[in-house]
Design an enzyme around this catalytic site. Structure first.
Site, PDB file in Angstrom:
ATOM      1  N   HIS A  19       0.840  -1.196   0.000  1.00 28.59           N
ATOM      2  CA  HIS A  19       0.000   0.000   0.000  1.00 28.59           C
ATOM      3  C   HIS A  19       0.874   1.244   0.000  1.00 28.59           C
ATOM      4  O   HIS A  19       2.108   1.153  -0.093  1.00 28.59           O
ATOM      5  CB  HIS A  19      -0.996  -0.029   1.163  1.00 28.59           C
ATOM      6  CG  HIS A  19      -0.364  -0.133   2.526  1.00 28.59           C
ATOM      7  ND1 HIS A  19       0.496   0.819   3.015  1.00 28.59           N
ATOM      8  CD2 HIS A  19      -0.457  -1.081   3.487  1.00 28.59           C
ATOM      9  CE1 HIS A  19       0.892   0.483   4.230  1.00 28.59           C
ATOM     10  NE2 HIS A  19       0.337  -0.679   4.535  1.00 28.59           N
ATOM     11  N   HIS A  22       4.131   1.377   2.184  1.00 30.39           N
ATOM     12  CA  HIS A  22       5.292   0.653   1.648  1.00 30.39           C
ATOM     13  C   HIS A  22       5.893   1.435   0.485  1.00 30.39           C
ATOM     14  O   HIS A  22       7.109   1.526   0.338  1.00 30.39           O
ATOM     15  CB  HIS A  22       4.883  -0.742   1.145  1.00 30.39           C
ATOM     16  CG  HIS A  22       4.189  -1.582   2.169  1.00 30.39           C
ATOM     17  ND1 HIS A  22       2.901  -2.044   1.998  1.00 30.39           N
ATOM     18  CD2 HIS A  22       4.588  -2.027   3.372  1.00 30.39           C
ATOM     19  CE1 HIS A  22       2.557  -2.761   3.060  1.00 30.39           C
ATOM     20  NE2 HIS A  22       3.558  -2.756   3.915  1.00 30.39           N
ATOM     21  N   CYS A 127       1.800 -11.584  21.773  1.00 31.53           N
ATOM     22  CA  CYS A 127       0.923 -11.009  20.751  1.00 31.53           C
ATOM     23  C   CYS A 127       1.426 -11.446  19.383  1.00 31.53           C
ATOM     24  O   CYS A 127       2.562 -11.143  19.014  1.00 31.53           O
ATOM     25  CB  CYS A 127       0.906  -9.481  20.845  1.00 31.53           C
ATOM     26  SG  CYS A 127       0.047  -8.737  19.444  1.00 31.53           S
ATOM     27  N   CYS A 130       2.354  -8.579  16.929  1.00 29.32           N
ATOM     28  CA  CYS A 130       3.666  -7.958  17.147  1.00 29.32           C
ATOM     29  C   CYS A 130       4.787  -8.983  17.068  1.00 29.32           C
ATOM     30  O   CYS A 130       5.954  -8.620  17.034  1.00 29.32           O
ATOM     31  CB  CYS A 130       3.761  -7.313  18.522  1.00 29.32           C
ATOM     32  SG  CYS A 130       2.591  -6.019  18.816  1.00 29.32           S
ATOM     33  N   CYS A 144      -2.889  -5.960  24.028  1.00 27.92           N
ATOM     34  CA  CYS A 144      -1.680  -5.434  23.400  1.00 27.92           C
ATOM     35  C   CYS A 144      -1.910  -3.950  23.090  1.00 27.92           C
ATOM     36  O   CYS A 144      -2.922  -3.600  22.487  1.00 27.92           O
ATOM     37  CB  CYS A 144      -1.414  -6.212  22.104  1.00 27.92           C
ATOM     38  SG  CYS A 144      -0.369  -5.311  20.971  1.00 27.92           S
ATOM     39  N   HIS A 147      -2.259  -3.596  19.107  1.00 35.97           N
ATOM     40  CA  HIS A 147      -3.311  -4.275  18.348  1.00 35.97           C
ATOM     41  C   HIS A 147      -4.660  -4.316  19.057  1.00 35.97           C
ATOM     42  O   HIS A 147      -5.650  -4.740  18.462  1.00 35.97           O
ATOM     43  CB  HIS A 147      -2.864  -5.705  17.994  1.00 35.97           C
ATOM     44  CG  HIS A 147      -1.724  -5.725  17.017  1.00 35.97           C
ATOM     45  ND1 HIS A 147      -0.410  -5.698  17.410  1.00 35.97           N
ATOM     46  CD2 HIS A 147      -1.720  -5.722  15.674  1.00 35.97           C
ATOM     47  CE1 HIS A 147       0.364  -5.705  16.341  1.00 35.97           C
ATOM     48  NE2 HIS A 147      -0.400  -5.713  15.270  1.00 35.97           N
ATOM     49  N   LYS A 296      -6.565   6.061  10.311  1.00 39.12           N
ATOM     50  CA  LYS A 296      -5.572   5.015  10.111  1.00 39.12           C
ATOM     51  C   LYS A 296      -6.032   4.155   8.935  1.00 39.12           C
ATOM     52  O   LYS A 296      -7.219   3.916   8.791  1.00 39.12           O
ATOM     53  CB  LYS A 296      -5.502   4.184  11.391  1.00 39.12           C
ATOM     54  CG  LYS A 296      -4.253   3.385  11.501  1.00 39.12           C
ATOM     55  CD  LYS A 296      -4.109   2.856  12.894  1.00 39.12           C
ATOM     56  CE  LYS A 296      -2.851   2.019  12.998  1.00 39.12           C
ATOM     57  NZ  LYS A 296      -2.545   1.671  14.368  1.00 39.12           N
ATOM     58  N   LYS A 299      -7.911  -2.404   6.344  1.00 34.47           N
ATOM     59  CA  LYS A 299      -8.778  -3.146   5.420  1.00 34.47           C
ATOM     60  C   LYS A 299     -10.228  -2.980   5.834  1.00 34.47           C
ATOM     61  O   LYS A 299     -11.106  -2.801   5.003  1.00 34.47           O
ATOM     62  CB  LYS A 299      -8.407  -4.624   5.466  1.00 34.47           C
ATOM     63  CG  LYS A 299      -7.450  -5.043   4.385  1.00 34.47           C
ATOM     64  CD  LYS A 299      -7.418  -6.559   4.339  1.00 34.47           C
ATOM     65  CE  LYS A 299      -6.067  -7.038   3.870  1.00 34.47           C
ATOM     66  NZ  LYS A 299      -5.818  -8.424   4.171  1.00 34.47           N
TER      67      LYS A 299
HETATM   68  O1  ME8 Z   1       7.412  -4.391   9.899  1.00 33.67           O
HETATM   69  N1  ME8 Z   1       2.908   5.006   6.620  1.00 33.67           N
HETATM   70  O2  ME8 Z   1       6.995  -5.201   7.788  1.00 33.67           O
HETATM   71  P1  ME8 Z   1       5.691  -4.385   7.362  1.00 33.67           P
HETATM   72  C1  ME8 Z   1       4.203   4.986   6.300  1.00 33.67           C
HETATM   73  N2  ME8 Z   1       8.679  -7.190   8.172  1.00 33.67           N
HETATM   74  N3  ME8 Z   1       4.923   3.846   6.146  1.00 33.67           N
HETATM   75  C2  ME8 Z   1       4.303   2.691   6.327  1.00 33.67           C
HETATM   76  C3  ME8 Z   1       2.930   2.634   6.673  1.00 33.67           C
HETATM   77  C4  ME8 Z   1       2.225   3.876   6.805  1.00 33.67           C
HETATM   78  N4  ME8 Z   1       0.939   3.937   7.096  1.00 33.67           N
HETATM   79  N5  ME8 Z   1       2.579   1.342   6.782  1.00 33.67           N
HETATM   80  C5  ME8 Z   1       3.700   0.603   6.513  1.00 33.67           C
HETATM   81  C6  ME8 Z   1       7.651  -5.156   8.975  1.00 33.67           C
HETATM   82  N6  ME8 Z   1       4.737   1.413   6.222  1.00 33.67           N
HETATM   83  C7  ME8 Z   1       8.831  -6.103   9.066  1.00 33.67           C
HETATM   84  C8  ME8 Z   1      10.097  -5.340   8.780  1.00 33.67           C
HETATM   85  S1  ME8 Z   1      12.752  -5.187   8.467  1.00 33.67           S
HETATM   86  C9  ME8 Z   1      14.067  -6.108   8.900  1.00 33.67           C
HETATM   87  C10 ME8 Z   1      11.364  -6.135   8.901  1.00 33.67           C
HETATM   88  C11 ME8 Z   1       6.089   0.982   5.817  1.00 33.67           C
HETATM   89  O3  ME8 Z   1       5.196  -5.019   6.120  1.00 33.67           O
HETATM   90  C12 ME8 Z   1       7.142   1.525   6.772  1.00 33.67           C
HETATM   91  O4  ME8 Z   1       8.363   1.484   6.129  1.00 33.67           O
HETATM   92  O5  ME8 Z   1       4.766  -4.255   8.499  1.00 33.67           O
HETATM   93  C13 ME8 Z   1       7.087   0.517   7.898  1.00 33.67           C
HETATM   94  O6  ME8 Z   1       8.215   0.566   8.751  1.00 33.67           O
HETATM   95  C14 ME8 Z   1       7.013  -0.762   7.094  1.00 33.67           C
HETATM   96  O7  ME8 Z   1       6.181  -0.426   5.956  1.00 33.67           O
HETATM   97  C15 ME8 Z   1       6.444  -1.929   7.858  1.00 33.67           C
HETATM   98  O8  ME8 Z   1       6.260  -2.970   6.955  1.00 33.67           O
END
Ligand code: ME8
Length: 634
Positions: A19, A22, A127, A130, A144, A147, A296, A299
Site C-alpha cells: 500500500h 510501503h 501477541c 507484534c 496489546c 493491536h 488510520k 482493510k
Molecule cells: O514491519 N505510513 O513489515 P511491514 C508509512 N517485516 N509507512 C508505512 C505505513 C504507513 N501507514 N505502513 C507501513 C515489517 N509502512 C517487518 C520489517 S525489516 C528487517 C522487517 C512501511 O510489512 C514503513 O516502512 O509491516 C514501515 O516501517 C514498514 O512499511 C512496515 O512494513
C-alpha cells in the site's frame, strides 16, 4: 559526501498487499539512491520481503495454502510493483532465500559460540500481531497496546540473546554518535526506552508450535524468532562475511523505516551486530505514518490506498512528487486525494509544465529548432544563474537533513524564479525588433539552461519528467547530466536540436465521487437509554493541561498533569494523535469521577474526552470560548 552509499528499506511482511506506506518508504530510498548516483557516489539499494514467523504461518493456514506458496504469491506482488514505480533497487531479498538462511545460521552460531545465547524458561503474554512477548505491566486493559487484542499466555523453554549485556554500550554509542538515529525525536525515544533495564531477547520458537522459520544450528527443535532472522537481511544482501560489497558498502549503511519498527532497528539490531562483532550501521532514518483523510489505513475501513491506483490515475511522477513534497520526514501526514490534485495542478501543471511549454515554444520559434548561445550575460542573467547554483546547494542540504520537502521547495523556487525571468525579460517584445536578436538568443539560452538544471535536480524525484525535459532540450545522452554539471552554468551545448513535446502534466479535476478510496462511514450503534439520575453521576469538568510526557514503552499513552481547580494526573491514549508539547496549555473536558486505574504502571485519575469519528484520528473535545478551570460541563 562519502564516495559510497548503501540504503535499505524494511523487508515487508508478506501477509498483506503493498500500500501507500510501503510505496513511500521505497520511493524515498529510491530518491536517495538516485541522488547519490547523480553525485557520482557508488550506491547499493536493497529491498525485499520478510516471510517467516507466526503471522505468515497463520495467514497461510487461513488461506489453506502452505506458507511457502503463500509467501511466493505475495512476495511477487512487491517485486512486480517496484519497477512500475521506477524503483531502482539493486537487489530484492526474500528471507526464504537459501543464502539468507545460511547467513542467519552463521550469525546464530557465532553469537552462540561467543556465549551470548543461552537456554531458559519464558512465560508471558504473546501477541501474534507484534510477534513478541509482553510483560503484564505493558498491557493496556489486558490487551496489546498496538493491536488492542488479548495476547495468548505462553509458557515455553526458549533460547535468549543476552541483549541486556549491551545496554550500556548502546546508550554510550547513541550518545557518542548523535545522528545514529534520526530525526532526534526517535533517538530520544530509544534513549527513553533504554532508561529502563533492557531484557534479554527471546530468539527462538519451539517447532512444536511453529515450524515456519530458520532452524537453530545448535538445536533442531527450534526455529529462529522472525526479527532475529529478518534484520540480518541487511548484511545478507551484501554477501556477508566475505563479499566485496560488504566491505565496500556496510560502513555506509543507512536504514529507512517508519516509526512502527523503531525498537527492533534501534535496539535489537545494533546489539545483535555488536555481539556478532560487526560495526553498527551508519544511520537509522525514521519517518512518520501516512493516514488517510485523518484515519488510520485499514482493510476493515476500506480506505487502504493502493499505489498503482494513484499512479494509473494521475501518473507516476505526480505520485512520487506528492509523497515527498507533502510529508515532512519524521512526522505523520494525512493523505488526501484532493490535496494531491491541487499539487498536480499548481506545482506540476502550472509552475513546471507551463515553464517548459512556454520556453520550448519560444525557443523553437526563435532559432528554428536549435540551441543558440547568445550574448554575454548581464546582471539580470547572473541573478538567474545564482538562483540555479543556489538551488543545487539547497537540494544538497535538503538531502543531508532528510528534508526532502525542502529540497523540492528549493527546486520550485528556481522554477518560479525562471518563470519570473520570462515576465521580466519579455522575450515576445524582444522578438519584435531585429536589433534585439542577440539579447533574445541570450534570454532563451538562459531559460533553456535553467530547464537543464531543473531537469537534473528533479531527476531523483521524477525520473520520467526529467528524461522528457532532457529529450526536449536535445540531450540524448544524459550520462553527463549529473550534480557536478548542474553546478556549472552553461552546460547546454549550442546546436542541440530542440524537440517540443506534449504537455508534461495536463490539469486534472478532482471528483469526489471518483475518489480512489472512500472509507465507509459506519455509525456506532447508540447505547441503551439512561435516566437523568444516571447521567447526574457523571462529573465532567474543564481542566487545563499543565504538563505532558510520553509514557515510556507505550506508543499510545501520554501522562498529563492537569489543573481542574486542583491538580491531578491522568493517563490518556492520545500519543499517536497529539505531541506532548502541543497539549500543554490546552483546555479540555475531563471525566473526573472515574475510578482511578493504572495504565502501564502509571496512575490515572480520570479520563479526557475526545471524539474518534471514524475509528481513528482522535480529536480532543474543546471550547469555542475560554471557560474557567474546574467549571462543570453539562
Ligand atoms: O514491519 N505510513 O513489515 P511491514 C508509512 N517485516 N509507512 C508505512 C505505513 C504507513 N501507514 N505502513 C507501513 C515489517 N509502512 C517487518 C520489517 S525489516 C528487517 C522487517 C512501511 O510489512 C514503513 O516502512 O509491516 C514501515 O516501517 C514498514 O512499511 C512496515 O512494513
Amino acid at each position: 559526501m562519502d564516495n559510497a552509499f548503501y540504503v535499505t528499506t524494511p523487508i515487508y511482511y508478506v501477509n498483506a498487499s503493498p500500500h501507500i506506506g510501503h510505496a513511500y518508504t521505497t520511493i524515498i530510498a529510491d530518491v536517495m539512491a538516485r541522488y547519490h548516483r547523480l553525485a557520482g557516489c557508488r550506491t547499493f539499494f536493497s529491498t525485499g520481503t520478510d516471510e517467516h514467523g507466526d503471522k505468515i504461518a497463520e495467514a497461510a493456514q487461513k488461506g489453506n495454502v502452505t506458507p511457502q506458496d503463500y509467501a511466493d504469491r505475495i512476495s511477487v506482488q512487491f517485486r512486480d510493483l517496484w519497477p512500475k514505480l521506477a524503483i531502482t533497487n539493486d537487489i530484492f531479498i526474500r528471507t526464504t532465500d537459501e543464502n539468507h538462511v545460511e547467513t542467519v545460521t552463521g550469525i546464530l552460531r557465532k553469537v552462540h559460540d561467543a556465549g551470548d545465547i543461552y537456554f531458559g524458561q519464558y512465560e508471558g503474554f504473546y501477541c501474534v500481531g507484534c510477534e513478541r512477548f509482553y510483560m503484564e505491566k505493558e498491557l493496556v486493559d489486558g490487551c496489546c497496546p498496538d493491536h488492542q487484542t488479548k495476547p495468548e499466555y505462553r509458557k515455553e523453554s526458549n533460547y535468549f540473546f543476552r541483549m541486556s549485556k549491551y545496554q550500556d554500550w548502546l546508550i554510550g554509542y547513541i550518545k557518542d554518535h548523535p545522528d545514529f538515529i534520526r530525526p532526534e525525536r526517535y533517538k530520544n525515544e530509544v534513549l527513553a526506552f533504554l532508561r529502563e533495564p533492557l531484557e534479554d531477547l527471546c530468539i527462538s520458537r519451539p517447532k512444536t508450535r511453529l515450524t515456519w522459520g530458520v532452524t537453530l544450528p545448535f538445536d533442531e527443535n527450534y526455529v529462529t524468532y522472525v526479527w532475529f532472522d529478518a534484520l540480518i537481511n541487511y548484511i545478507t544482501v551484501l554477501g556477508y562475511p566475505d563479499g566485496e560489497n560488504f566491505r565496500a558498502f556496510w560502513p555506509f549503511a543507512q536504514h529507512l523505516i517508519a516509526k512502527d519498527i523503531l525498537k527492533p532497528h534501534g535496539i535489537y539490531w545494533p546489539t545483535m551486530l555488536k555481539a556478532a562483532g560487526i560495526e553498527p550501521y551508519r544511520h537509522l532514518n525514521v519517518h512518520g505514518y501516512w493516514t488517510v483523510d485523518q484515519s488510520k489505513m485499514s482493510k476493515s475501513l476500506g480506505n487502504v490506498i493502493k499505489p498503482l491506483d494513484l499512479k494509473d490515475k494521475y501518473g507516476l511522477d505526480a505520485f512520487r512528487y506528492f509523497l515527498l513534497r507533502d510529508m515532512v520526514f519524521g512526522l505523520d501526514s494525512s493523505f488526501s486525494e484532493e490535496a494531491f490534485v491541487q499539487r498536480v495542478n499548481s506545482d506540476l501543471a502550472n509552475d513546471l509544465g507551463n515553464l517548459v511549454s512556454r520556453t520550448m515554444t519560444m525557443a523553437v520559434k526563435n532559432s528554428g529548432g536549435t540551441v543558440v548561445c547568445g550574448d554575454a550575460a548581464v546582471e539580470k542573467d547572473r541573478c538567474l544563474e545564482e538562483a540555479a547554483t543556489g538551488a543545487v546547494s539547497e537540494v544538497a542540504n535538503g538531502f543531508q537533513e532528510l528534508a526532502f520537502h525542502k529540497a523540492l521547495i528549493a527546486i520550485w523556487e528556481l522554477i518560479n524564479r525562471t518563470n519570473k525571468y520570462i515576465v521580466e525579460e519579455e522575450p515576445w517584445n524582444l522578438a519584435k525588433a531585429p536589433e534585439n536578436k542577440a539579447r533574445l538568443d541570450t534570454v532563451i539560452y538562459n531559460l533553456l539552461e535553467s530547464l537543464r538544471i531543473i531537469a537534473i535536480l528533479i531527476s531523483p524525484f521524477m525520473p520520467g519528467t526529467s528524461e522528457k525535459i532532457m529529450a526536449q532540450l536535445g540531450i540524448a545522452d544524459v550520462s553527463g547530466q549529473n550534480l557536478e554539471s548542474a553546478r556549472r552554468w552553461g552546460g547546454l551545448h549550442e546546436g542541440n536540436v530542440l524537440k517540443r513535446g506534449e504537455a508534461l502534466f495536463p490539469r486534472v479535476e478532482f471528483k469526489k465521487e471518483e475518489k480512489t478510496s472512500v472509507p465507509e462511514k459506519k455509525m456506532t450503534p447508540v447505547k441503551p437509554e439512561i435516566s437523568y439520575e444516571d447521567f447526574d453521576k457523571i462529573d465532567l469538568r474543564v481542566a487545563e493541561i499543565l504538563e505532558a510526557q510520553y509514557v515510556p514503552k507505550s506508543k499510545k499513552l501520554v501522562k498529563l498533569k492537569i489543573d481542574m481547580g486542583q491538580e491531578r494526573q491522568i493517563v490518556a491514549g492520545i500519543a499517536e494523535h497529539y505531541k506532548p508539547e502541543d497539549l500543554v496549555g490546552k483546555k479540555v473536558v475531563v471525566l473526573c469521577n472515574l475510578k482511578p486505574t493504572k495504565l502501564m504502571g502509571v496512575e490515572s485519575n480520570g479520563m479526557l474526552l475526545a471524539t474518534d469519528t471514524d475509528g481513528a484520528g482522535l480529536t480532543l473535545i474543546g471550547f469555542d470560548r475560554t471557560p474557567e478551570k474546574g467549571a462543570k460541563v453539562r
